[in-house]
Enzyme design. Structure first.
Site, PDB file in Angstrom:
ATOM      1  N   GLY A 115      33.497  43.735  35.236  1.00 17.39           N
ATOM      2  CA  GLY A 115      32.742  44.954  35.509  1.00 17.39           C
ATOM      3  C   GLY A 115      31.323  44.525  35.836  1.00 17.39           C
TER       4      GLY A 115
ATOM      5  CE1 TYR B 244      38.027  44.024  39.363  1.00 18.62           C
ATOM      6  CE2 TYR B 244      37.262  44.985  37.304  1.00 18.62           C
ATOM      7  CZ  TYR B 244      37.271  43.936  38.217  1.00 18.62           C
ATOM      8  OH  TYR B 244      36.522  42.811  37.966  1.00 18.62           O
TER       9      TYR B 244
ATOM     10  NE  ARG C 145      31.033  48.273  44.785  1.00 21.59           N
ATOM     11  CZ  ARG C 145      30.107  47.507  45.357  1.00 21.59           C
ATOM     12  NH1 ARG C 145      29.262  48.047  46.235  1.00 21.59           N
ATOM     13  NH2 ARG C 145      30.022  46.230  45.064  1.00 21.59           N
TER      14      ARG C 145
ATOM     15  N   GLY D 261      23.739  38.887  51.251  1.00 20.68           N
ATOM     16  CA  GLY D 261      25.046  38.300  51.473  1.00 20.68           C
ATOM     17  C   GLY D 261      25.047  36.833  51.806  1.00 20.68           C
TER      18      GLY D 261
ATOM     19  CB  ALA E  45      16.917  34.984  55.507  1.00 21.62           C
TER      20      ALA E  45
ATOM     21  CB  ALA F 207      28.982  37.441  45.337  1.00 22.50           C
TER      22      ALA F 207
ATOM     23  CG  ASP G 225      28.173  41.940  39.541  1.00 27.82           C
ATOM     24  OD1 ASP G 225      27.416  42.817  39.967  1.00 27.82           O
ATOM     25  OD2 ASP G 225      29.417  42.050  39.535  1.00 27.82           O
TER      26      ASP G 225
END
Length: 299
Positions: free
Chosen positions: A27, A84, A163, A223, A226, A252, A254
């Site tokens: 989570g 999940y 989300r 992501g 930069a 990633a 988190d």
């Protein structure tokens, strides 16, 4: 307590060999607490509401076994924990959720308990998912409690973690995120999400919006590309270095937050903290599931 993460922990089913699934616990807010604990070693707590069933017991035991303080977890007889399942395609993940029975939805039903939970903490961490699982009136209770904690000296870190499926509408989501931004000291938005839902045309636009909303410090993730830091009007780009090929991008952002916030608590500069966050996330995305074993993580 130096760091308290507040939100919803869930049972995680991640793909394994032969079409089977591996059970875990994760989570977004628990993931960040996990990486904070791995990097700090002490002073990290997790606050949520669990049931009194066997799976809730197993989750609480799992969190405690990691060294994370569980003394601020409340139990409720009427509910259990959410679940999940992860589906993967070329390292990118999608999720299927079963969370209607989640006790964490009662997180702000007891304002007195919530105030006690947030007392005496140096840094409090919440996310957009923490907000999304609450009824609007309870969301207001949480924001009031965060403001009270700030007035008592705590710093609030906030990842919007947008989300849309958790909200009644994108309009409601954006309004709630904007309201929460006014209650935070550190904002940790991800540019791709912000561009899609807020229409930001650049990392700078995202940073400026959160700064205008009230955050003194903004770390715009990108992501693996930069990044951009913003602190009291001073803006600086950060090049994270060579990209990596992901196995599973679950967790990633988190894990980035864990690396970044642990470095900031240790006195690192924004650029140093951003590089730390990227280094941690680069390890995590090459490991299946949201939680990389602590003994494998290179600090």
């Amino acid at each position: 307590m130096k760091f308290l993460s507040l939100g919803e922990a869930m049972v995680e089913l991640s793909p394994a060999e032969g079409g089977l699934f591996r059970r875990g616990f994760a989570g977004d807010t628990l993931n960040t607490a996990w990486y904070m604990q791995a990097l700090m070693g002490a002073g990290v707590g997790y606050a949520t509401v669990l049931g009194h069933d066997a799976m809730s017991d197993a989750m609480a035991a799992f969190i405690g076994a990691a060294g994370i303080d569980t003394s601020r977890i409340r139990r409720d007889d009427s509910r259990s924990v959410g679940l999940y399942m992860i589906s993967l395609a070329d390292g990118e993940r999608s999720f299927t959720y079963w969370r209607g029975q989640s006790a964490a939805r009662l997180l702000a039903d007891d304002p007195d308990w919530l105030g006690q939970v947030l007392a005496g903490v140096e840094m409090i961490y919440v996310s957009g998912i923490t907000l999304a699982i609450l009824e609007p009136a309870r969301r207001a209770v949480l924001l009031d409690a965060l403001q009270t904690a700030r007035e008592a000296g705590a710093r609030v870190a906030f990842d919007p973690n947008l989300r849309p499926r958790l909200w009644s509408s994108t309009t409601e989501m954006c309004a709630a995120i904007t309201e929460a931004a006014a209650c935070c000291d550190i904002a940790l938005p991800s540019f791709d999400d912000e561009a899609e839902h807020f229409g930001d045309i650049s990392l700078q636009a995202t940073a400026e919006r959160y700064a205008k909303g009230g955050a003194a410090e903004v770390m715009v993730k990108n992501g693996g590309g930069a990044m951009l830091t913003w602190y009291r009007g001073a803006m600086a780009p950060v090049n994270p270095g060579a990209p990596v090929t992901p196995v599973d991008t679950t967790g990633a952002g988190d894990s980035f937050n864990g690396g970044y916030l642990s470095a900031r608590l240790a006195g690192a500069s924004l650029e140093e903290a951003a590089r730390k966050g990227h280094a941690v996330a680069a390890q995590v995305v090459r490991h299946p599931g949201a939680l990389m074993p602590m003994d494998l993580l290179k600090g």
